[in-house]
Structure formats: structure tokens, C-alpha cells
Design a protein around this motif. Structure first.
Motif, PDB file in Angstrom:
ATOM      1  N   GLU A  88    -152.209  39.413  -1.346  1.00 23.59           N
ATOM      2  CA  GLU A  88    -152.002  38.122  -1.541  1.00 23.59           C
ATOM      3  C   GLU A  88    -151.588  37.466  -3.065  1.00 23.59           C
ATOM      4  O   GLU A  88    -151.007  36.471  -3.174  1.00 23.59           O
ATOM      5  CB  GLU A  88    -153.083  37.364  -0.713  1.00 23.59           C
ATOM      6  CG  GLU A  88    -153.066  37.676   0.506  1.00 23.59           C
ATOM      7  CD  GLU A  88    -154.541  37.132   1.089  1.00 23.59           C
ATOM      8  OE1 GLU A  88    -155.604  36.714   0.482  1.00 23.59           O
ATOM      9  OE2 GLU A  88    -154.224  36.957   2.366  1.00 23.59           O
ATOM     10  N   ASP A  89    -152.203  38.219  -4.111  1.00 26.75           N
ATOM     11  CA  ASP A  89    -151.784  37.804  -5.612  1.00 26.75           C
ATOM     12  C   ASP A  89    -150.489  38.041  -5.740  1.00 26.75           C
ATOM     13  O   ASP A  89    -149.817  37.256  -6.420  1.00 26.75           O
ATOM     14  CB  ASP A  89    -152.525  38.624  -6.374  1.00 26.75           C
ATOM     15  CG  ASP A  89    -154.154  38.206  -6.472  1.00 26.75           C
ATOM     16  OD1 ASP A  89    -154.302  36.860  -5.994  1.00 26.75           O
ATOM     17  OD2 ASP A  89    -154.921  38.787  -7.083  1.00 26.75           O
ATOM     18  N   VAL A  90    -149.853  39.083  -5.114  1.00 25.87           N
ATOM     19  CA  VAL A  90    -148.357  39.293  -5.475  1.00 25.87           C
ATOM     20  C   VAL A  90    -147.336  38.696  -4.548  1.00 25.87           C
ATOM     21  O   VAL A  90    -146.481  38.240  -4.915  1.00 25.87           O
ATOM     22  CB  VAL A  90    -148.013  41.046  -5.271  1.00 25.87           C
ATOM     23  CG1 VAL A  90    -146.630  41.268  -5.702  1.00 25.87           C
ATOM     24  CG2 VAL A  90    -148.869  41.828  -6.470  1.00 25.87           C
ATOM     25  N   TRP A  91    -147.582  38.411  -3.317  1.00 23.38           N
ATOM     26  CA  TRP A  91    -146.771  38.189  -2.366  1.00 23.38           C
ATOM     27  C   TRP A  91    -147.084  36.781  -1.967  1.00 23.38           C
ATOM     28  O   TRP A  91    -146.192  35.963  -1.241  1.00 23.38           O
ATOM     29  CB  TRP A  91    -146.542  39.104  -1.023  1.00 23.38           C
ATOM     30  CG  TRP A  91    -146.199  40.285  -1.204  1.00 23.38           C
ATOM     31  CD1 TRP A  91    -146.940  41.544  -1.804  1.00 23.38           C
ATOM     32  CD2 TRP A  91    -144.973  40.743  -1.374  1.00 23.38           C
ATOM     33  NE1 TRP A  91    -145.723  42.562  -1.894  1.00 23.38           N
ATOM     34  CE2 TRP A  91    -144.733  42.168  -1.588  1.00 23.38           C
ATOM     35  CE3 TRP A  91    -143.575  39.974  -1.197  1.00 23.38           C
ATOM     36  CZ2 TRP A  91    -143.311  43.019  -1.807  1.00 23.38           C
ATOM     37  CZ3 TRP A  91    -142.484  40.711  -1.303  1.00 23.38           C
ATOM     38  CH2 TRP A  91    -142.314  42.075  -1.534  1.00 23.38           C
ATOM     39  N   GLY A  92    -148.284  36.291  -2.316  1.00 26.16           N
ATOM     40  CA  GLY A  92    -148.763  34.847  -1.753  1.00 26.16           C
ATOM     41  C   GLY A  92    -149.656  34.928  -0.471  1.00 26.16           C
ATOM     42  O   GLY A  92    -149.752  35.749   0.253  1.00 26.16           O
ATOM     43  N   SER A  93    -150.302  33.713  -0.614  1.00 30.79           N
ATOM     44  CA  SER A  93    -151.266  33.582   0.603  1.00 30.79           C
ATOM     45  C   SER A  93    -150.405  32.983   1.827  1.00 30.79           C
ATOM     46  O   SER A  93    -149.305  32.457   1.505  1.00 30.79           O
ATOM     47  CB  SER A  93    -152.327  32.866   0.205  1.00 30.79           C
ATOM     48  OG  SER A  93    -151.893  31.632   0.002  1.00 30.79           O
ATOM     49  N   GLY A  94    -150.948  32.789   2.844  1.00 33.08           N
ATOM     50  CA  GLY A  94    -150.359  32.389   4.072  1.00 33.08           C
ATOM     51  C   GLY A  94    -149.574  33.019   5.046  1.00 33.08           C
ATOM     52  O   GLY A  94    -148.992  33.069   5.972  1.00 33.08           O
ATOM     53  N   ILE A  95    -149.663  34.585   4.601  1.00 30.00           N
ATOM     54  CA  ILE A  95    -149.190  35.614   5.391  1.00 30.00           C
ATOM     55  C   ILE A  95    -150.114  36.299   6.284  1.00 30.00           C
ATOM     56  O   ILE A  95    -151.345  36.510   5.599  1.00 30.00           O
ATOM     57  CB  ILE A  95    -148.443  36.587   4.485  1.00 30.00           C
ATOM     58  CG1 ILE A  95    -147.303  35.836   3.624  1.00 30.00           C
ATOM     59  CG2 ILE A  95    -147.840  37.764   5.355  1.00 30.00           C
ATOM     60  CD1 ILE A  95    -146.591  36.792   2.618  1.00 30.00           C
ATOM     61  N   LEU A  96    -149.909  36.603   7.400  1.00 33.52           N
ATOM     62  CA  LEU A  96    -150.979  37.400   8.135  1.00 33.52           C
ATOM     63  C   LEU A  96    -150.922  38.539   7.826  1.00 33.52           C
ATOM     64  O   LEU A  96    -150.194  39.559   7.584  1.00 33.52           O
ATOM     65  CB  LEU A  96    -150.599  37.410   9.660  1.00 33.52           C
ATOM     66  CG  LEU A  96    -150.744  35.874  10.395  1.00 33.52           C
ATOM     67  CD1 LEU A  96    -150.199  36.057  11.727  1.00 33.52           C
ATOM     68  CD2 LEU A  96    -152.017  35.379  10.496  1.00 33.52           C
ATOM     69  N   VAL A  97    -152.205  39.209   7.224  1.00 35.70           N
ATOM     70  CA  VAL A  97    -152.165  40.374   6.626  1.00 35.70           C
ATOM     71  C   VAL A  97    -153.400  41.424   7.458  1.00 35.70           C
ATOM     72  O   VAL A  97    -154.505  40.695   7.295  1.00 35.70           O
ATOM     73  CB  VAL A  97    -152.399  40.403   5.327  1.00 35.70           C
ATOM     74  CG1 VAL A  97    -152.675  41.893   4.642  1.00 35.70           C
ATOM     75  CG2 VAL A  97    -151.670  39.419   4.451  1.00 35.70           C
ATOM     76  N   GLY A  98    -153.158  42.330   7.835  1.00 36.25           N
ATOM     77  CA  GLY A  98    -153.936  43.363   8.398  1.00 36.25           C
ATOM     78  C   GLY A  98    -154.064  44.687   7.743  1.00 36.25           C
ATOM     79  O   GLY A  98    -153.204  44.799   6.653  1.00 36.25           O
TER      80      GLY A  98
END
Length: 124
Positions: A88-98
Motif C-alpha cells: 500500500e505504501d508503494v501502490w497506494g491504498s484503496g486496492i483490495l489486497v489479499g
């Protein structure tokens, strides 16, 4: 890199992207993205991942995300909470991540990816 998706009921969920991780301040763990092209929600806990060995005995379960129609989620390979925060630090938040809990990483010299959906068995 080659992709193979097998056992996916009615072709609803497909691997739509993969990233071979990089080290350094702008790098993250290896990951792949699943997208739900179907008309109903799918729980990703029904899926297992492995690299190109396609050996179900060593495949790793995906964490549970209820993937709505049209949604995509990124799964970090053999990762936990620290790696999710790094992503999330690199690609940003708001992406569903599992995450997966194994399944081997993706190689930069040519590798494959294998996801299979295990359907629940209904007793009669």
C-alpha cells in the motif's frame, strides 16, 4: 510469464495481471490480480495458488475477499500484514489486497502461475 487458470466455474474469475517483485524502496513482494467477470460475488477463499508446478498438494489458499462482479483484488504471494502495508505504501491504498500462505514466488527468468477454484461439496 505464462498464465493458466483451471477449474474456474463458468469462467467467472481470471488472472488479469502479475508482478514479479523487486527489492528496494519501491519494490514489493510478488503478486497477481484476480478479476471477477461473472454476475455474482465470489469468495476468493475457494481458490488456491501455486507457481508453474501446478501441484495441488503444495498449493496455497488465498485469503478471503468477497469479490463483487467487476471487482479485482491483488494477492501478495507468501505474505502477511507487513507486506500488505509495504504494498500500500508503494501502490497506494484503496486496492483490495489479499495474501497467500505459500505457493512459491514468481521468477524473473520465466515462470508460470496456477490458480484453481475448489467448489464446496454438497451432501445429499
Amino acid at each position: 510469464m505464462s498464465f493458466a487458470v483451471s477449474g474456474v466455474a463458468s469462467g467467472q474469475v481470471l488472472v488479469t495481471e502479475a508482478f514479479v517483485g523487486l527489492s528496494g524502496p519501491d519494490g514489493t513482494e510478488d503478486w497477481f490480480e484476480l478479476t471477477n467477470f461473472g454476475g455474482s460475488a465470489v469468495d476468493t477463499a475457494q481458490f488456491f495458488y501455486d507457481d508453474d508446478s501446478a501441484d495441488f498438494s503444495v498449493a496455497a489458499p488465498l485469503s478471503s475477499i468477497l469479490l463483487q462482479p467487476g471487482e479485482s483484488a491483488v494477492f501478495l504471494i507468501d505474505s502477511g500484514a507487513a507486506e500488505v502495508a509495504e504494498f500500500e505504501d508503494v501502490w497506494g491504498s484503496g486496492i483490495l489486497v489479499g495474501t497467500t500462505t505459500g505457493g512459491s514466488g514468481l521468477g524473473q527468468g520465466g515462470d508460470g502461475q496456477w490458480c484453481v477454484r475448489v467448489e464446496p461439496v454438497r451432501e445429499r
